[in-house]
Each structure stands twice: as C-alpha cells, then as structure tokens.
Design a protein around this motif. Structure first.
Motif, PDB file in Angstrom:
ATOM      1  N   PHE A  50       0.834  -1.205   0.000  1.00 66.84           N
ATOM      2  CA  PHE A  50       0.000   0.000   0.000  1.00 66.84           C
ATOM      3  C   PHE A  50       0.869   1.257   0.000  1.00 66.84           C
ATOM      4  O   PHE A  50       0.583   2.231  -0.704  1.00 66.84           O
ATOM      5  CB  PHE A  50      -0.908  -0.039   1.234  1.00 66.84           C
ATOM      6  N   ARG A  51       1.946   1.259   0.784  1.00 65.98           N
ATOM      7  CA  ARG A  51       2.783   2.434   0.934  1.00 65.98           C
ATOM      8  C   ARG A  51       3.937   2.480  -0.061  1.00 65.98           C
ATOM      9  O   ARG A  51       4.708   3.440  -0.073  1.00 65.98           O
ATOM     10  CB  ARG A  51       3.346   2.491   2.362  1.00 65.98           C
ATOM     11  N   SER A  52       4.048   1.482  -0.913  1.00 70.44           N
ATOM     12  CA  SER A  52       5.179   1.403  -1.829  1.00 70.44           C
ATOM     13  C   SER A  52       5.058   2.425  -2.958  1.00 70.44           C
ATOM     14  O   SER A  52       3.982   2.934  -3.254  1.00 70.44           O
ATOM     15  CB  SER A  52       5.276  -0.005  -2.419  1.00 70.44           C
ATOM     16  N   PHE A  53       6.198   2.696  -3.612  1.00 66.38           N
ATOM     17  CA  PHE A  53       6.196   3.583  -4.770  1.00 66.38           C
ATOM     18  C   PHE A  53       5.819   2.839  -6.047  1.00 66.38           C
ATOM     19  O   PHE A  53       5.866   3.396  -7.136  1.00 66.38           O
ATOM     20  CB  PHE A  53       7.565   4.251  -4.929  1.00 66.38           C
ATOM     21  N   VAL A  54       5.436   1.578  -5.888  1.00 65.53           N
ATOM     22  CA  VAL A  54       4.896   0.818  -7.018  1.00 65.53           C
ATOM     23  C   VAL A  54       3.376   0.955  -7.031  1.00 65.53           C
ATOM     24  O   VAL A  54       2.777   1.413  -8.004  1.00 65.53           O
ATOM     25  CB  VAL A  54       5.310  -0.661  -6.944  1.00 65.53           C
ATOM     26  N   ALA A  55       2.749   0.583  -5.940  1.00 63.58           N
ATOM     27  CA  ALA A  55       1.286   0.704  -5.856  1.00 63.58           C
ATOM     28  C   ALA A  55       0.852   2.155  -5.662  1.00 63.58           C
ATOM     29  O   ALA A  55      -0.154   2.592  -6.214  1.00 63.58           O
ATOM     30  CB  ALA A  55       0.764  -0.153  -4.713  1.00 63.58           C
ATOM     31  N   ARG A  56       1.559   2.903  -4.821  1.00 62.89           N
ATOM     32  CA  ARG A  56       1.330   4.337  -4.610  1.00 62.89           C
ATOM     33  C   ARG A  56      -0.047   4.649  -4.040  1.00 62.89           C
ATOM     34  O   ARG A  56      -0.570   5.741  -4.220  1.00 62.89           O
ATOM     35  CB  ARG A  56       1.554   5.103  -5.927  1.00 62.89           C
ATOM     36  N   CYS A  57      -0.657   3.711  -3.347  1.00 64.66           N
ATOM     37  CA  CYS A  57      -1.987   3.935  -2.766  1.00 64.66           C
ATOM     38  C   CYS A  57      -1.958   5.075  -1.750  1.00 64.66           C
ATOM     39  O   CYS A  57      -2.885   5.891  -1.665  1.00 64.66           O
ATOM     40  CB  CYS A  57      -2.492   2.669  -2.084  1.00 64.66           C
ATOM     41  N   ALA A  58      -0.881   5.106  -0.935  1.00 67.83           N
ATOM     42  CA  ALA A  58      -0.821   6.060   0.171  1.00 67.83           C
ATOM     43  C   ALA A  58      -0.630   7.496  -0.277  1.00 67.83           C
ATOM     44  O   ALA A  58      -0.785   8.416   0.516  1.00 67.83           O
ATOM     45  CB  ALA A  58       0.305   5.663   1.134  1.00 67.83           C
ATOM     46  N   GLU A  59      -0.300   7.720  -1.550  1.00 66.79           N
ATOM     47  CA  GLU A  59      -0.127   9.084  -2.019  1.00 66.79           C
ATOM     48  C   GLU A  59      -1.461   9.832  -2.047  1.00 66.79           C
ATOM     49  O   GLU A  59      -1.486  11.063  -1.909  1.00 66.79           O
ATOM     50  CB  GLU A  59       0.530   9.087  -3.395  1.00 66.79           C
ATOM     51  N   CYS A  60      -2.545   9.114  -2.251  1.00 66.69           N
ATOM     52  CA  CYS A  60      -3.883   9.729  -2.208  1.00 66.69           C
ATOM     53  C   CYS A  60      -4.634   9.340  -0.939  1.00 66.69           C
ATOM     54  O   CYS A  60      -5.325  10.172  -0.357  1.00 66.69           O
ATOM     55  CB  CYS A  60      -4.694   9.321  -3.429  1.00 66.69           C
ATOM     56  N   HIS A  61      -4.502   8.078  -0.549  1.00 64.27           N
ATOM     57  CA  HIS A  61      -5.149   7.592   0.671  1.00 64.27           C
ATOM     58  C   HIS A  61      -4.113   7.628   1.796  1.00 64.27           C
ATOM     59  O   HIS A  61      -3.643   6.602   2.278  1.00 64.27           O
ATOM     60  CB  HIS A  61      -5.695   6.184   0.451  1.00 64.27           C
ATOM     61  N   THR A  62      -3.782   8.860   2.196  1.00 61.69           N
ATOM     62  CA  THR A  62      -2.651   9.085   3.090  1.00 61.69           C
ATOM     63  C   THR A  62      -3.015   8.815   4.545  1.00 61.69           C
ATOM     64  O   THR A  62      -3.974   9.385   5.065  1.00 61.69           O
ATOM     65  CB  THR A  62      -2.161  10.538   2.956  1.00 61.69           C
ATOM     66  N   PRO A  63      -2.248   7.939   5.224  1.00 64.89           N
ATOM     67  CA  PRO A  63      -2.463   7.742   6.662  1.00 64.89           C
ATOM     68  C   PRO A  63      -2.175   9.033   7.424  1.00 64.89           C
ATOM     69  O   PRO A  63      -1.404   9.863   6.955  1.00 64.89           O
ATOM     70  CB  PRO A  63      -1.441   6.662   7.016  1.00 64.89           C
ATOM     71  N   PRO A  64      -2.805   9.230   8.597  1.00 65.25           N
ATOM     72  CA  PRO A  64      -3.662   8.259   9.281  1.00 65.25           C
ATOM     73  C   PRO A  64      -5.140   8.312   8.876  1.00 65.25           C
ATOM     74  O   PRO A  64      -5.903   7.447   9.278  1.00 65.25           O
ATOM     75  CB  PRO A  64      -3.508   8.653  10.755  1.00 65.25           C
ATOM     76  N   LEU A  65      -5.558   9.320   8.104  1.00 69.31           N
ATOM     77  CA  LEU A  65      -6.972   9.387   7.717  1.00 69.31           C
ATOM     78  C   LEU A  65      -7.274   8.503   6.516  1.00 69.31           C
ATOM     79  O   LEU A  65      -8.425   8.199   6.241  1.00 69.31           O
ATOM     80  CB  LEU A  65      -7.366  10.832   7.391  1.00 69.31           C
ATOM     81  N   PHE A  66      -6.244   8.128   5.774  1.00 69.24           N
ATOM     82  CA  PHE A  66      -6.376   7.322   4.563  1.00 69.24           C
ATOM     83  C   PHE A  66      -7.206   8.037   3.503  1.00 69.24           C
ATOM     84  O   PHE A  66      -7.948   7.450   2.742  1.00 69.24           O
ATOM     85  CB  PHE A  66      -6.905   5.922   4.886  1.00 69.24           C
ATOM     86  N   THR A  67      -7.059   9.347   3.476  1.00 71.55           N
ATOM     87  CA  THR A  67      -7.485  10.226   2.390  1.00 71.55           C
ATOM     88  C   THR A  67      -6.675  11.494   2.523  1.00 71.55           C
ATOM     89  O   THR A  67      -6.300  11.881   3.633  1.00 71.55           O
ATOM     90  CB  THR A  67      -8.982  10.553   2.451  1.00 71.55           C
ATOM     91  N   ASN A  68      -6.391  12.133   1.395  1.00 72.73           N
ATOM     92  CA  ASN A  68      -5.752  13.453   1.467  1.00 72.73           C
ATOM     93  C   ASN A  68      -6.774  14.567   1.306  1.00 72.73           C
ATOM     94  O   ASN A  68      -6.417  15.746   1.272  1.00 72.73           O
ATOM     95  CB  ASN A  68      -4.643  13.581   0.423  1.00 72.73           C
TER      96      ASN A  68
END
Length: 400
Positions: free
Chosen positions: A241-259
């Motif tokens: 999830f946090r990797s620069f391959v999947a890049r999920c966390a760039e938009c779904h940023t912890p701790p809210l899992f949204t930017n």
C-alpha cells in the motif's frame, strides 16, 4: 400520478403521529458527557487521540505510522452533540417522515447504506452512493464533488433536495418548533433562544457528525507500537500500500487514509448509467471532469459497494481496477485529465490479495454512537432505505 395523490396523506400521517405523541409526552434529556474520544474542557468537547502526539503532519509525505492529524473540528457542547444524535436518526426532518439522515448513513453499514446508488424520499434512486461519515471532522470539503466547505453547508443538501429528504427551511422550522420535546431540547443545547433556528439545527447535526471518530483499528494499534496487532500478510499488504509501485498512500494518506482532495481516476459507471462529470460542475473547471473526492478507507470493509456510483461490489474488484492500465475504463469520446498518480503498477494477484488483507485492518467501530431507543418526534426509527418499486423514477441527480 399515484405517488402525487398519496403524498398529502403521507404528510398528514406524520402530523397526526406527532400530535398524538404530544398528548402523552415522554421526557427527554440531553447527555452532559462528551462522546467517546472527546474530553470536556471548559464546557466543550475536545478531541483526544494518540495521533495528536506526533509532529509529522499528514500531507508532508506518504504518511508513515507516526504521522499526525490535519486540522479538525471540535468544541461543541455535549448537549449539542446529543441533540444532533436525535436529529440524525429522526425521520421528522424529511418532508413526509419517511427518511432520516441515518437512512443513507446507517451506523451498522459504516455510516453508508450498502447501496451502489442511494434511495431517498418517494423511492427516488439517485445517481451517487452515500459516502461514509466516519472522520468527517477532518474534511475541508464535502460531497463526492467537493462542493460544500462545511458540515453545516453539507447538511442543507439532503435536507432540501427534492429527491433525498424533500424538505424546505420553512417546513423544517415549523415542524420542529411544533414539537414540545424538541423545543425543550434545543433550549437545553442553545440556552437563551426562544425558538428553534435553522443555524441551531445545522450546528447540532454538525456536532454529532464531528463525534464520529474512527482511529482505533488494528492498524492504529500497530502504528502506535503494538506490532503484533497485524499479521504477516497484513503487514505485507501495508508495505505494498505504501510502496512507490502501488502508490496507494499518495492519495489515501495515513492516518486518515485520504488526502481530502479531488482526483480524476477514470472510474467506469455502472452499465446503462450516463457519465458523471463530477467536480467539473461545482468547480466550473473542465480539467476536473470526472473528478471525485478521494474517500477515506477507514471502515472500508463495511461500506461496499465502492466508488461514487457503487461500480465495484468487492474490495478485490476495486483494487484490481488500478492495475488495468491508465485510463483503461474511460468511456469512448471522453478525454479526461487523469490524476498523475494513476498509472500501471502491474500488481500480481497475490499482491492484490494482500492489499485487501491490509484494508480490512482499518475497521474500527469502537466509538459507534448509540441509536436512540425513542425519538422526540414520536416517529418510529427508519432503519433501512425505503423499497424501490419499479414505477418510481430512477437516475435523479444526487446531492451526495
């Protein structure tokens, strides 16, 4: 035609029910205690979370486990919050007493409604799903298209939409001011006012929504140092999830899992539905065509189906969408300016499964509020969406 003829009788039924209750009133009082996760400070409820101890702020990067929270809303009184709880569950806020806020934001369904497209008054099916209300205290814009900038403004959307709750300001004031229990409760929550006002209604609903905090999932326990809270497959999913391959966390940023931003990702509509322009309309910006708010992933396990129109039934389908290739689902004839994070990560089936494992660790209902046993209006609780008879008109524009 039949619905138009029946509507006055529905309104009369609500009025008779309220009038009958008024003859044998039940005493209601508001809680003097703050909801879980809040502490009383000088008469107001202030949020308390371990994330407030961290200096690293959300938005500064990918969002590691020790990332702090962005700004939030709190500071309402316990009485205002509890009053909002009653209002939230009370169908008296709708034109005919058939739907409440909780109809589309059910606490047992992740404060969504389990539908791809929500259903409002008179059985109208709208064109967007009901987003979760968990952690809305942290959001700066509301609705799928981001057109509201406060919870008070957001509340007016469904309250006065002809296809959701069907009311209007004058009717809402007349209804609530005509119920002795609500007159008493509003006087308790807003001392000094002789009559209920619209601003007080919006404030109370906002106060309740602010109390919907979900920050104590197994992921959070892991983030705060208890690494045994997650299994090895779940940790593997978190790393993907946090990797620069999947890049999920760039938009779904912890701790809210949204930017909290709007993004154009090219999600397909359900079969037979026209393309939804999304944020292009309120922003009056062609580059935002097909853009929607990035939803929180908190309690995502509970809020299927997914995306703004419920296009995907499962989390597995949803995460797989992002491996299909940039713009693979954009309809023919649409030239969307896709978000730059959308690309082709080419995740394996195993990696997608691990992502789903991780997403399920974000489930936390420990602060789920108590549903009132009785309502000040005397009306019955509305637990689920109304049925959708085939004769009703579908596809009306949603205020979500």
């Amino acid at each position: 035609m039949l619905i138009s003829l029946l509507r006055p009788f529905a309104v009369l039924t609500v009025l008779l029910s309220v009038a009958s209750w008024a003859e044998t009133p039940v005493q209601f009082t508001l809680s003097a205690d703050c909801p879980p996760g809040f502490e009383l400070d000088a008469g107001h409820c202030e949020l308390r979370s371990l994330y407030q101890l961290y200096n690293s702020l959300q938005g500064a990067g990918m969002g590691g486990p020790s990332t702090g929270l962005p700004e939030w809303r709190d500071g309402f009184t316990p009485q205002q919050t509890d009053l909002g709880r009653f209002l939230f569950f009370d169908p008296v806020l709708s034109r005919d007493g058939s739907v409440s806020c909780a109809t589309c934001h059910h606490p047992d369904k992740g404060f969504a409604d389990g539908r791809g497209l929500s259903v409002g008054i008179d059985g109208h099916t709208v064109t967007r799903s009901a987003p979760t209300l968990w952690n809305v205290a942290f959001l700066k814009t509301l609705f799928w298209d981001g057109r509201a900038t406060s919870l008070e403004e957001q509340a007016m959307g469904p309250l006065y939409s002809e296809h959701e709750m069907g009311g209007n300001p004058a009717l809402l004031l007349e209804t609530l001011n005509g119920i002795p229990a609500y007159r008493s409760l509003f006087a308790e929550a807003f001392p000094g006012d002789q009559e209920i006002t619209l601003d007080e209604i919006y404030t109370a609903i906002a106060a309740f929504q602010v109390s919907l905090i979900s920050l104590n999932s197994r992921y959070d326990q892991y983030a705060h140092g208890y690494h045994e809270a997650l299994t090895e497959p779940e940790i593997e999913g978190m790393n993907i999830f946090r990797s620069f391959v999947a890049r999920c966390a760039e938009c779904h940023t912890p701790p809210l899992f949204t930017n909290g931003q709007v993004a154009v990702i090219g999600t397909p509509e359900p079969e037979g539905m026209p393309f939804d322009p999304g944020a292009e309309i309120p922003m009056n910006e062609p580059t935002q065509r097909g853009g929607f708010k990035i939803p929180t992933l908190r309690n995502i396990e509970l809020t299927a189906p997914y995306m703004h129109s419920g296009r995907f039934d499962t989390l597995r389908e949803t995460v797989a969408f992002y491996t299909g290739g940039r713009g693979h689902a954009v309809p023919e004839g649409e030239e969307l300016v896709l978000h730059w994070h959308i690309w082709e990560p080419k995740l394996t089936d195993d990696e997608l499964d691990r992502l789903v494992d991780f997403l399920k660790t974000l489930t936390d209902e420990s602060f789920k509020p108590r549903t009132p046993a009785r309502l000040p209006s005397g009306l019955a609780l509305v637990h689920d969406n109304p049925p959708v008879p085939g004769a009703y008109k579908d596809g009306e524009k949603s205020d979500e």
